[in-house]
Structure formats: C-alpha cells, structure tokens
Design a protein around this motif. Structure first.
Motif, PDB file in Angstrom:
ATOM      1  N   UNK A   1     -62.183  50.470 -45.655  1.00 56.24           N
ATOM      2  CA  UNK A   1     -62.085  48.927 -46.246  1.00 56.24           C
ATOM      3  C   UNK A   1     -60.955  48.985 -47.370  1.00 56.24           C
ATOM      4  N   UNK A   2     -60.532  50.043 -47.707  1.00 53.68           N
ATOM      5  CA  UNK A   2     -59.452  49.924 -48.908  1.00 53.68           C
ATOM      6  C   UNK A   2     -57.975  49.825 -48.156  1.00 53.68           C
ATOM      7  N   UNK A   3     -57.104  48.739 -48.651  1.00 51.68           N
ATOM      8  CA  UNK A   3     -55.851  48.672 -48.279  1.00 51.68           C
ATOM      9  C   UNK A   3     -54.835  49.740 -48.862  1.00 51.68           C
TER      10      UNK A   3
ATOM     11  N   UNK B   1     -50.600  56.666 -60.226  1.00 47.90           N
ATOM     12  CA  UNK B   1     -51.786  56.453 -60.249  1.00 47.90           C
ATOM     13  C   UNK B   1     -52.609  56.794 -61.426  1.00 47.90           C
ATOM     14  N   UNK B   2     -52.421  56.059 -62.604  1.00 54.63           N
ATOM     15  CA  UNK B   2     -52.893  56.467 -63.901  1.00 54.63           C
ATOM     16  C   UNK B   2     -54.462  56.446 -64.105  1.00 54.63           C
ATOM     17  N   UNK B   3     -55.064  55.561 -63.306  1.00 52.33           N
ATOM     18  CA  UNK B   3     -56.461  55.567 -63.410  1.00 52.33           C
ATOM     19  C   UNK B   3     -57.243  56.548 -62.738  1.00 52.33           C
TER      20      UNK B   3
ATOM     21  N   UNK C   1     -58.476  48.009 -68.146  1.00 49.47           N
ATOM     22  CA  UNK C   1     -59.564  48.821 -67.471  1.00 49.47           C
ATOM     23  C   UNK C   1     -60.408  49.371 -68.703  1.00 49.47           C
ATOM     24  N   UNK C   2     -61.433  48.694 -69.039  1.00 44.73           N
ATOM     25  CA  UNK C   2     -62.062  49.165 -70.331  1.00 44.73           C
ATOM     26  C   UNK C   2     -63.097  50.447 -69.934  1.00 44.73           C
TER      27      UNK C   2
ATOM     28  N   UNK D   1     -51.390  50.062 -53.964  1.00 43.38           N
ATOM     29  CA  UNK D   1     -51.717  51.148 -54.533  1.00 43.38           C
ATOM     30  C   UNK D   1     -52.451  50.877 -55.887  1.00 43.38           C
ATOM     31  N   UNK D   2     -52.557  49.786 -56.433  1.00 43.96           N
ATOM     32  CA  UNK D   2     -53.052  49.398 -57.493  1.00 43.96           C
ATOM     33  C   UNK D   2     -54.884  49.458 -57.192  1.00 43.96           C
ATOM     34  N   UNK D   3     -55.003  48.984 -55.915  1.00 45.85           N
ATOM     35  CA  UNK D   3     -56.076  48.904 -55.318  1.00 45.85           C
ATOM     36  C   UNK D   3     -56.801  50.234 -55.044  1.00 45.85           C
ATOM     37  N   UNK D   4     -55.740  51.112 -54.499  1.00 44.65           N
ATOM     38  CA  UNK D   4     -56.007  52.705 -54.019  1.00 44.65           C
ATOM     39  C   UNK D   4     -56.817  53.352 -55.254  1.00 44.65           C
TER      40      UNK D   4
END
Length: 224
Positions: A158-160, A58-60, A1-2, A164-167
C-alpha cells in the motif's frame, strides 16, 4: 514530526549535524552519541559521505534506526556481542535494499529461485521499485563486482514507493525491534537486477552458483 507521534526521542524537528570523527568521546558508542547530541561523527571518505546522503534522503528512518540502537544500548549495555536487534539494525543501516514488488516476485526471491526471479519474471521488473538504503552497499557499487549482495527489506504494497516522504514515514512505523529480531531480510545479488549490468542480459549470467546460490534446505531429523 513530534516525539509523541513518531515515537522518537531525538528532537522535535531537530536536524542532525555532521561533526568530525574526533568529536566522538573515547569509550562512547557511536549510536549513543548521535542519539544524545544530534551530531553524527563523520570521517573523510565515501562510506560516511553516502551515510550523510542517506540522512538527508530518509531523515525519519535514520532517526528511527538510531532511536532503536540507543534503546538497545540502554537496555543491554555495550558488550562484545550486539545481540539480534542491534545486529539487524546495523545490517539495515549498512546494507539494506528497500523493495516494492509483486507477491510473485517476492516469493521467487524468498525461494532463491534466481532463474524464475530474473529470467522468467524479467518483464515484471519494470514494475519493481528498489531503493538502495545501505550506505556500505552504495560504496561497494562505486567499484562493482558480480557478488555484491544487498539485504532486501520489503515495502508494504500500500506504500507508494515513488513518494519518498511517505516511504520515510512508513519506515518509522514499520521498524520495530520485535520485527527486526526475526531478521526480515532476503539476500539479493544486486547486479542481477535487470538492466543493472550488461552481462545479465544472458541467462548464463544467473547460472553462476557461486553468486546465485540455491536456498539451503534444513535437514529435519525425525525424532524417535
């Protein structure tokens, strides 16, 4: 993730590290130190332990919260009051529950219609997905009591929520200073969630208005 794609200034794929609380220089804000060094000052105890687990899960999103805190500190400096954005960021970090739910469940929560939410819509909770994000909230639940209240932040339909990566990636995009300044949270007595407490199988559990309080209606005075 830049940094360009995520809008983050805390390192290209750089992992944070956890350091003793003594590493935080006197007079430097905790959030500013994390932002500038990629190090998270950590004390012994459950509070910071759960914070560390959330960084791993949830690092991001945690980086996004930190980036927004640092931007506010840069713009406003450190004073006796944090301001609405920093207050909301702190509340999110400490006490948020992420909720993915139907519009009907969400509307009942917004209305504080506790009987509808937990009794009449009880079957719908099989399809509600909750994630305890706030580490202070998780710490309270180690020794639970009825009035523990989380602050719910709604996850887009719309979020699955099971991805958890998508969340995590969605939170990076959704967490914006302007939105947070509006305090987009709804209170939720978390032990009212069906199945989270044996006592809440009975309707009377939700009739305790000391915990399940009705929504306050603002009195509007007609202008002359």
């Amino acid at each position: 993730m830049n940094t360009t794609r995520a809008g983050l200034a805390l390192g290209d794929a750089k992992e944070v590290t956890f350091v003793p609380q003594s590493a935080l220089p006197e007079g430097q804000a905790y959030e500013d130190f994390i932002f500038k060094t990629g190090q998270v000052p950590t004390r012994d105890g459950l509070h910071d332990f759960f914070n560390g687990l959330c960084w791993h899960r949830f690092p991001l999103a945690k980086r996004r919260l930190n980036q927004l805190q640092a931007a506010e500190i840069e713009a406003q400096g450190i004073s006796a009051t944090r301001g609405p954005v920093r207050d909301a960021l702190t509340l999110f970090d400490e006490n948020v529950v992420l909720m993915h739910a139907s519009d009907e469940v969400w509307a009942a929560l917004q209305a504080r219609d506790w009987l509808k939410l937990f009794v009449y819509l009880r079957d719908q909770w099989q399809h509600v997905h909750l994630v305890l994000f706030g580490h202070a909230l998780v710490e309270k639940l180690v020794t639970p009591y009825k009035s523990i209240t989380g602050h719910v932040y709604r996850v887009a339909n719309e979020v699955n929520p099971h991805d958890e990566a998508a969340l995590d990636a969605w939170l990076v995009q959704d967490l914006q200073a302007a939105k947070l300044a509006t305090k987009p949270f709804e209170p939720l007595p978390v032990l009212g969630v069906p199945g989270w407490c044996a006592d809440n199988a009975e309707r009377a559990y939700y009739e305790d208005t000391n915990v399940f309080r009705p929504k306050r209606e603002l009195a509007i005075k007609a202008s002359k």
